[in-house]
Design a protein around this motif. Structure first.
Motif, PDB file in Angstrom:
ATOM      1  N   MET A 191      49.197  36.242  38.826  1.00 60.53           N
ATOM      2  CA  MET A 191      47.633  36.179  38.404  1.00 60.53           C
ATOM      3  C   MET A 191      47.645  36.665  37.022  1.00 60.53           C
ATOM      4  N   ALA A 192      46.762  35.948  36.200  1.00 63.44           N
ATOM      5  CA  ALA A 192      46.608  36.297  34.643  1.00 63.44           C
ATOM      6  C   ALA A 192      45.785  37.624  34.593  1.00 63.44           C
ATOM      7  N   ILE A 193      46.435  38.615  33.939  1.00 60.86           N
ATOM      8  CA  ILE A 193      45.554  40.023  33.343  1.00 60.86           C
ATOM      9  C   ILE A 193      44.973  39.739  32.367  1.00 60.86           C
ATOM     10  N   ASN A 194      43.659  40.252  32.477  1.00 59.96           N
ATOM     11  CA  ASN A 194      42.790  40.029  31.362  1.00 59.96           C
ATOM     12  C   ASN A 194      42.265  41.600  30.883  1.00 59.96           C
ATOM     13  N   ALA A 195      41.818  41.424  29.545  1.00 66.11           N
ATOM     14  CA  ALA A 195      41.297  42.926  29.272  1.00 66.11           C
ATOM     15  C   ALA A 195      40.323  43.684  30.135  1.00 66.11           C
ATOM     16  N   LYS A 196      39.552  42.939  30.637  1.00 63.95           N
ATOM     17  CA  LYS A 196      38.244  43.434  31.302  1.00 63.95           C
ATOM     18  C   LYS A 196      39.152  44.198  32.684  1.00 63.95           C
ATOM     19  N   MET A 197      40.099  43.575  33.055  1.00 68.07           N
ATOM     20  CA  MET A 197      40.791  44.145  34.240  1.00 68.07           C
ATOM     21  C   MET A 197      41.353  45.613  33.837  1.00 68.07           C
ATOM     22  N   VAL A 198      41.944  45.469  32.648  1.00 68.50           N
ATOM     23  CA  VAL A 198      42.941  46.488  32.188  1.00 68.50           C
ATOM     24  C   VAL A 198      41.866  47.741  31.852  1.00 68.50           C
ATOM     25  N   LYS A 199      40.614  47.333  31.284  1.00 64.14           N
ATOM     26  CA  LYS A 199      39.503  48.310  31.121  1.00 64.14           C
ATOM     27  C   LYS A 199      38.984  48.995  32.337  1.00 64.14           C
ATOM     28  N   GLU A 200      39.015  48.228  33.335  1.00 62.30           N
ATOM     29  CA  GLU A 200      38.243  48.871  34.720  1.00 62.30           C
ATOM     30  C   GLU A 200      39.303  49.792  35.144  1.00 62.30           C
ATOM     31  N   LEU A 201      40.444  49.259  35.257  1.00 59.49           N
ATOM     32  CA  LEU A 201      41.510  50.188  35.811  1.00 59.49           C
ATOM     33  C   LEU A 201      41.708  51.560  34.994  1.00 59.49           C
ATOM     34  N   ARG A 202      41.663  51.451  33.716  1.00 61.33           N
ATOM     35  CA  ARG A 202      41.767  52.505  32.769  1.00 61.33           C
ATOM     36  C   ARG A 202      40.701  53.475  33.103  1.00 61.33           C
ATOM     37  N   GLU A 203      39.467  53.022  33.306  1.00 60.92           N
ATOM     38  CA  GLU A 203      38.193  53.828  33.283  1.00 60.92           C
ATOM     39  C   GLU A 203      38.284  54.335  34.739  1.00 60.92           C
ATOM     40  N   THR A 204      39.049  53.808  35.688  1.00 57.95           N
ATOM     41  CA  THR A 204      39.007  54.255  37.038  1.00 57.95           C
ATOM     42  C   THR A 204      39.960  55.472  37.334  1.00 57.95           C
ATOM     43  N   THR A 205      41.286  55.394  36.569  1.00 59.89           N
ATOM     44  CA  THR A 205      42.251  56.208  36.729  1.00 59.89           C
ATOM     45  C   THR A 205      42.486  57.182  35.633  1.00 59.89           C
ATOM     46  N   GLY A 206      41.957  56.710  34.429  1.00 58.92           N
ATOM     47  CA  GLY A 206      42.248  57.479  33.389  1.00 58.92           C
ATOM     48  C   GLY A 206      43.926  57.317  32.753  1.00 58.92           C
ATOM     49  N   ALA A 207      44.308  56.609  33.160  1.00 54.44           N
ATOM     50  CA  ALA A 207      45.882  56.248  32.606  1.00 54.44           C
ATOM     51  C   ALA A 207      45.636  55.434  31.332  1.00 54.44           C
ATOM     52  N   GLY A 208      46.814  55.341  30.529  1.00 57.15           N
ATOM     53  CA  GLY A 208      46.948  54.767  29.490  1.00 57.15           C
ATOM     54  C   GLY A 208      46.961  53.302  29.590  1.00 57.15           C
ATOM     55  N   MET A 209      46.486  52.281  28.447  1.00 58.91           N
ATOM     56  CA  MET A 209      46.040  51.148  28.452  1.00 58.91           C
ATOM     57  C   MET A 209      47.432  50.155  28.820  1.00 58.91           C
ATOM     58  N   MET A 210      48.481  50.535  28.436  1.00 53.17           N
ATOM     59  CA  MET A 210      49.654  49.691  28.528  1.00 53.17           C
ATOM     60  C   MET A 210      50.273  50.044  29.941  1.00 53.17           C
ATOM     61  N   ASP A 211      49.973  51.247  30.359  1.00 49.93           N
ATOM     62  CA  ASP A 211      50.325  51.790  31.813  1.00 49.93           C
ATOM     63  C   ASP A 211      49.292  51.050  32.839  1.00 49.93           C
ATOM     64  N   CYS A 212      48.364  50.585  32.631  1.00 43.61           N
ATOM     65  CA  CYS A 212      47.339  49.849  33.315  1.00 43.61           C
ATOM     66  C   CYS A 212      47.767  48.556  33.433  1.00 43.61           C
ATOM     67  N   LYS A 213      48.237  47.903  32.268  1.00 44.06           N
ATOM     68  CA  LYS A 213      48.706  46.520  32.007  1.00 44.06           C
ATOM     69  C   LYS A 213      49.822  46.391  32.980  1.00 44.06           C
ATOM     70  N   LYS A 214      50.882  47.150  32.902  1.00 45.02           N
ATOM     71  CA  LYS A 214      51.899  47.183  33.673  1.00 45.02           C
ATOM     72  C   LYS A 214      51.589  47.229  35.155  1.00 45.02           C
ATOM     73  N   ALA A 215      50.761  48.143  35.465  1.00 46.49           N
ATOM     74  CA  ALA A 215      50.431  48.157  36.840  1.00 46.49           C
ATOM     75  C   ALA A 215      49.728  47.211  37.618  1.00 46.49           C
ATOM     76  N   LEU A 216      48.942  46.600  36.725  1.00 42.60           N
ATOM     77  CA  LEU A 216      48.070  45.292  37.243  1.00 42.60           C
ATOM     78  C   LEU A 216      49.106  44.257  37.346  1.00 42.60           C
ATOM     79  N   THR A 217      50.203  44.020  36.417  1.00 40.78           N
ATOM     80  CA  THR A 217      51.073  42.950  36.565  1.00 40.78           C
ATOM     81  C   THR A 217      51.900  43.105  37.767  1.00 40.78           C
ATOM     82  N   GLU A 218      52.313  44.157  38.089  1.00 38.57           N
ATOM     83  CA  GLU A 218      53.296  44.499  39.181  1.00 38.57           C
ATOM     84  C   GLU A 218      52.474  44.367  40.456  1.00 38.57           C
ATOM     85  N   ALA A 219      51.211  44.576  40.480  1.00 33.45           N
ATOM     86  CA  ALA A 219      50.429  44.424  41.526  1.00 33.45           C
ATOM     87  C   ALA A 219      49.935  43.042  41.722  1.00 33.45           C
ATOM     88  N   ASP A 220      50.065  42.115  40.685  1.00 37.33           N
ATOM     89  CA  ASP A 220      49.574  40.825  40.706  1.00 37.33           C
ATOM     90  C   ASP A 220      48.058  40.806  40.633  1.00 37.33           C
TER      91      ASP A 220
END
Length: 293
Positions: free
Chosen positions: A1-30
């Motif tokens: 699944m393609a990961i977009n900026a909106k998804m990364v932003k949502e995950l970052r706001e939810t967890t407080g984790a770094g942007m790149m860490d959020c992107k990697k986690a979303l990619t790994e979780a498809d």
């Protein structure tokens, strides 16, 4: 699944984790948001988000001077124990350096600046330290002050950084400037001079004093004199230049500075946690909650 900026932003706001860490986690979780949150939690990167609702009213205030520039910073934590932690003291030192180098206008601007040798914004670096220390940490406030070669800074911290004062005087006398900072730390003035006191505050105080004098049954012409006398005392209590100098109560701060050929341009006083709600721990309740788990 393609990961977009909106998804990364949502995950970052939810967890407080770094942007790149959020992107990697979303990619790994498809793209599965819940799974991505779990992945970050498993790696300890979502710990910061769990601390967001806690009260951070402890911490440290620090001053850093570099030539004709200086910064005073307050960074908060939940307990004074963490304020003594090496990671925490290193963090506030790094934040002070970043602010002094870039002079951001707001806390939000400061949080977006990159920390040298870390390669991440201040906000993400704070979250990393939160994950390691286990307490909420926040940059509360700062102020950058600049001077000329004919002026001096006075930097003073008290109680290990519980109180910090940065003074700025016109005159080449660092000792006098530090004396003023020490005085402000001890006496806690609210303003530099009576001219700095807001008119509405003066008007309110005058009304209160007038009513006090009237209640004492004094004639009108006496009331006015009493109000003025008490108003002068009010100024002496809250205005630094009109206070009795703490190192020599026989003279006012203004007279002390005059004797040094100096004038006060400004002062900034931070007391850690002032105005914030303190967290009250109940040890018995905490033990009881732990036993129920």
């Amino acid at each position: 699944m393609a990961i977009n900026a909106k998804m990364v932003k949502e995950l970052r706001e939810t967890t407080g984790a770094g942007m790149m860490d959020c992107k990697k986690a979303l990619t790994e979780a498809d793209g599965d948001m819940e799974q991505a949150v779990d992945l970050l939690r498993e790696k300890g990167m979502a710990k910061a988000a769990k601390k967001a609702d806690r009260v951070a009213a402890e911490g440290l205030a620090q001053i850093k001077v570099d030539g004709n520039e200086a910064v005073i910073v307050e960074v908060n934590a939940e307990t004074d124990f963490v304020a003594k932690n090496d990671q925490f003291t290193q963090l506030i030192d790094q934040i002070a350096d970043v602010i002094l180098n870039h002079k951001p206008a707001t806390v939000e601007d400061a949080l977006a600046l990159e920390v040298p040798n870390v390669g991440k914004p201040v906000s993400e670096h704070i979250n990393e330290v939160i994950s390691k220390i286990g307490e909420k940490i926040s940059l509360r406030r700062f102020e950058v002050v600049e001077k000329t070669d004919n002026e001096s800074f006075g930097a003073y911290t008290h109680m290990g950084g519980r109180i910090a004062v940065l003074s700025h005087i016109d005159g080449n006398d660092e000792e006098a400037a530090k004396d003023i900072a020490m005085h402000a730390a001890a006496v806690n003035p609210r303003y530099t001079s009576r001219e700095d006191v807001p008119e509405e505050e003066v008007a309110h105080e005058r009304d209160v004093l007038k009513q006090q004098a009237s209640n004492e049954g004094k004639p009108e012409h006496i009331v006015e004199k009493m109000v003025q006398g008490r108003l002068n005392k009010f100024y002496q209590e809250i205005c630094l230049l009109e206070q009795d100098f703490v190192k020599d109560p026989d003279q006012k701060v203004k007279k002390y500075l005059e004797s040094k050929g100096a004038t006060l341009k400004s002062f900034v006083r931070y007391e850690v946690g002032e105005g914030l709600e303190k967290r009250e721990d109940n040890f018995a309740e905490e033990v009881e909650q732990q036993m129920k788990k």
